[in-house]
Design a protein around this motif. Structure first.
Motif, short mmCIF file in Angstrom:
data_model
loop_
_atom_site.label_atom_id
_atom_site.label_comp_id
_atom_site.label_asym_id
_atom_site.label_seq_id
_atom_site.Cartn_x
_atom_site.Cartn_y
_atom_site.Cartn_z
N GLY A 128 2.62 -22.17 3.05
CA GLY A 128 1.62 -22.21 4.17
C GLY A 128 2.37 -21.80 5.32
O GLY A 128 1.68 -22.30 6.62
N LEU A 129 3.53 -21.64 5.69
CA LEU A 129 4.20 -21.83 6.95
C LEU A 129 4.27 -20.42 7.58
O LEU A 129 4.42 -20.25 8.70
N ALA A 130 3.54 -19.49 6.85
CA ALA A 130 3.39 -18.15 7.95
C ALA A 130 2.10 -18.10 8.72
O ALA A 130 1.25 -19.31 8.25
N GLY A 131 2.14 -17.63 10.03
CA GLY A 131 1.44 -17.99 10.88
C GLY A 131 0.06 -17.02 10.52
O GLY A 131 0.35 -16.35 9.71
N HIS A 132 -1.04 -17.30 11.23
CA HIS A 132 -2.04 -16.61 10.91
C HIS A 132 -1.95 -14.95 11.39
O HIS A 132 -1.19 -14.68 12.19
N ARG A 133 -2.53 -14.17 10.55
CA ARG A 133 -2.33 -12.69 10.62
C ARG A 133 -2.47 -12.06 11.99
O ARG A 133 -1.75 -11.24 12.47
N SER A 134 -3.55 -12.90 12.93
CA SER A 134 -3.70 -12.35 14.04
C SER A 134 -2.91 -12.85 15.37
O SER A 134 -2.68 -12.09 16.17
N VAL A 135 -1.91 -13.76 15.00
CA VAL A 135 -0.81 -14.00 16.00
C VAL A 135 0.49 -14.09 15.40
O VAL A 135 1.44 -13.85 16.25
N GLY A 136 0.69 -13.99 14.06
CA GLY A 136 2.10 -14.02 13.64
C GLY A 136 2.83 -15.28 13.85
O GLY A 136 2.23 -16.30 13.91
N GLY A 137 4.06 -15.18 13.64
CA GLY A 137 5.16 -16.41 13.96
C GLY A 137 4.87 -17.26 12.72
O GLY A 137 4.62 -17.09 11.69
N CYS A 138 5.09 -18.74 13.08
CA CYS A 138 5.08 -19.33 11.82
C CYS A 138 4.03 -20.73 12.26
O CYS A 138 3.78 -20.88 13.56
N ARG A 139 3.57 -21.41 11.39
CA ARG A 139 2.73 -22.57 11.57
C ARG A 139 2.70 -23.64 10.49
O ARG A 139 2.76 -23.18 9.24
N ALA A 140 2.92 -24.80 10.70
CA ALA A 140 2.99 -26.00 10.13
C ALA A 140 1.96 -26.87 10.17
O ALA A 140 1.64 -27.25 11.36
N SER A 141 0.97 -26.97 9.14
CA SER A 141 -0.39 -27.77 9.42
C SER A 141 -0.16 -29.18 8.60
O SER A 141 0.06 -29.21 7.61
N THR A 142 0.01 -30.13 9.65
CA THR A 142 0.15 -31.52 9.16
C THR A 142 -0.80 -32.35 9.01
O THR A 142 -0.94 -33.50 9.76
N TYR A 143 -1.94 -31.98 8.37
CA TYR A 143 -3.07 -32.82 8.22
C TYR A 143 -2.86 -34.08 7.61
O TYR A 143 -1.82 -34.58 7.23
N ASN A 144 -3.90 -34.87 7.72
CA ASN A 144 -3.70 -36.37 7.04
C ASN A 144 -2.96 -36.46 5.87
O ASN A 144 -2.30 -37.46 5.74
N ALA A 145 -3.48 -35.68 4.86
CA ALA A 145 -2.74 -36.03 3.54
C ALA A 145 -1.30 -35.25 3.38
O ALA A 145 -0.79 -35.40 2.20
N VAL A 146 -0.84 -34.59 4.60
CA VAL A 146 0.45 -34.08 4.31
C VAL A 146 1.53 -35.28 4.60
O VAL A 146 1.17 -35.99 5.78
N PRO A 147 2.33 -35.88 3.61
CA PRO A 147 3.11 -37.05 3.87
C PRO A 147 4.32 -36.78 4.91
O PRO A 147 4.58 -35.48 5.13
N ARG A 148 4.83 -37.88 5.58
CA ARG A 148 5.74 -37.85 6.53
C ARG A 148 6.99 -37.20 5.76
O ARG A 148 7.87 -36.39 6.72
#
Length: 365
Positions: free
Chosen positions: A327-347
């Motif tokens: 899931g590290l690819a950015g949204h198709r409309s802006v590109g780049g990379c994205r890390a989503s660190t929601y509550n259930a993503v562990p440290r």
């Protein structure tokens, strides 16, 4: 669950990570729920067994978010996208106007839908500059004629978030909190309505949570199709028709998990720590990684960044997949990379990502 899950880091923007211990509990009770000989998916939504699950989910959400009796709690369907239309259908007549704070694609979509039913005005916008920042309080233009003022609390695509949510200034404040609900404590009493798709912090896709003030609901247009009237779902306790029973069951388990973590304050501290680790790598990379969001507007849920070239971005994402990062690819409309660190993503997932980012920069910088 298997070794593979233990070595997979889920940074998807939604549907996104669920706590492993919740999935383990689902697995244990999937075929035979609490000794009843049926899966929860097979049970009547009118029966006591399911109603107990339903009612507990509501009471736990009230406890976690400190929701008073002034607000109703509803479980609906259709995601935030249906709410973009349902809210103006109920609260915006053709001769009325609503205000919108534009901070990204989802707030744009909410405003576009509202235009089908009444008038809209832009109370503040960060579109100039490609949504790199959140408007400051002084930029918001209030109008007492607004039926409501709409805000999107966090912007998944651009990686920006209101550090302090705006005031309604006497106007009913409506918030789309799909991507940061339950990630930090908010004063629910300040909002006429909060809505959120469940699939980022609350549970699986298919459930939409709506928290609405009773006096705001009393203003709703009654000449709306039955299923699109909030009144219908209030009167039936969200059981007018068959709700997404399995999704609500898993949501209930996620809320119980959140309580075991130490409730919302503990989740908020953990979220801030996870995000700070990654932002620190970006800031120390001497420009190899460039954050999209202005520093005072950075999201603690969605961390967006660019690399020096599109080719390096593709190489980084390709390597991340090889090493178990999803899931590290950015949204198709802006590109780049994205890390989503929601509550259930562990440290540990954030720590592992930081190690990957530092190593990739060292070898490619």
């Amino acid at each position: 669950m298997g070794d593979r899950r233990a070595h997979t880091y889920n940074f998807n923007a939604g549907p996104s990570a669920l706590p492993t211990e919740v999935l383990e509990e689902v697995k244990e009770h999937l075929v035979d729920f609490q000794g009843h000989g049926l899966s929860i998916m097979e049970m009547s939504h009118r029966g006591k067994v399911y109603e107990d699950v339903h009612d507990r989910a509501i009471s736990d959400l009230r406890e976690l978010m400190q929701i008073s009796d002034e607000h109703e709690v509803l479980f609906l369907q259709g995601g935030a996208s249906l709410q973009f239309a349902m809210i103006p259908m109920n609260f915006l007549a053709k001769d009325q106007q609503a205000g919108f704070l534009l901070t990204g694609s989802w707030s744009e979509k909410a405003e576009e839908e509202a235009r089908r039913f009444g008038k809209t005005r832009i109370a503040a916008s960060a579109k100039e500059g490609n949504y790199q920042r959140i408007p400051n309080p002084g930029e918001i233009v209030y109008d007492a004629a607004d039926a409501y003022l709409h805000v999107t609390s966090n912007n998944t695509i651009y990686g920006t978030q209101w550090a302090t949510l705006p005031e309604g200034n006497g106007t009913p404040l409506v918030a789309d909190m799909s991507s940061d609900i339950l990630s930090r404590q908010v004063d629910v009493s300040k909002f006429a309505m909060i809505y959120a798709g469940a699939q980022k912090n609350l549970g699986p896709s298919g459930v939409t949570v709506v928290i609405a003030k009773k006096d705001f609901l009393a203003r709703a247009d009654r000449d709306v199709p039955t299923m699109l009237r909030y009144e219908t779902h209030v009167k039936s306790r969200s059981l007018y028709n068959t709700p997404p029973t399995f999704g609500i069951y898993v949501l209930s388990l996620v809320l119980q998990w959140a309580k075991r973590q130490g409730s919302v304050d503990a989740l908020a501290r953990n979220n801030a720590e996870k995000a700070a680790l990654i932002y620190d790598v970006i800031d120390r990379s001497e420009g190899f990684y460039r954050g999209h969001a202005a520093q005072d507007s950075r999201s603690l849920m969605n961390i967006t960044f660019r690399l020096p070239t599109p080719e390096l971005e593709k190489a980084f994402v390709a390597r991340s997949v090889q090493e178990g990062f999803l899931g590290l690819a950015g949204h198709r409309s802006v590109g780049g990379c994205r890390a989503s660190t929601y509550n259930a993503v562990p440290r540990a997932a954030s720590v592992a990502l930081c190690d990957l980012m530092r190593d990739f920069a060292q070898k490619n910088g």
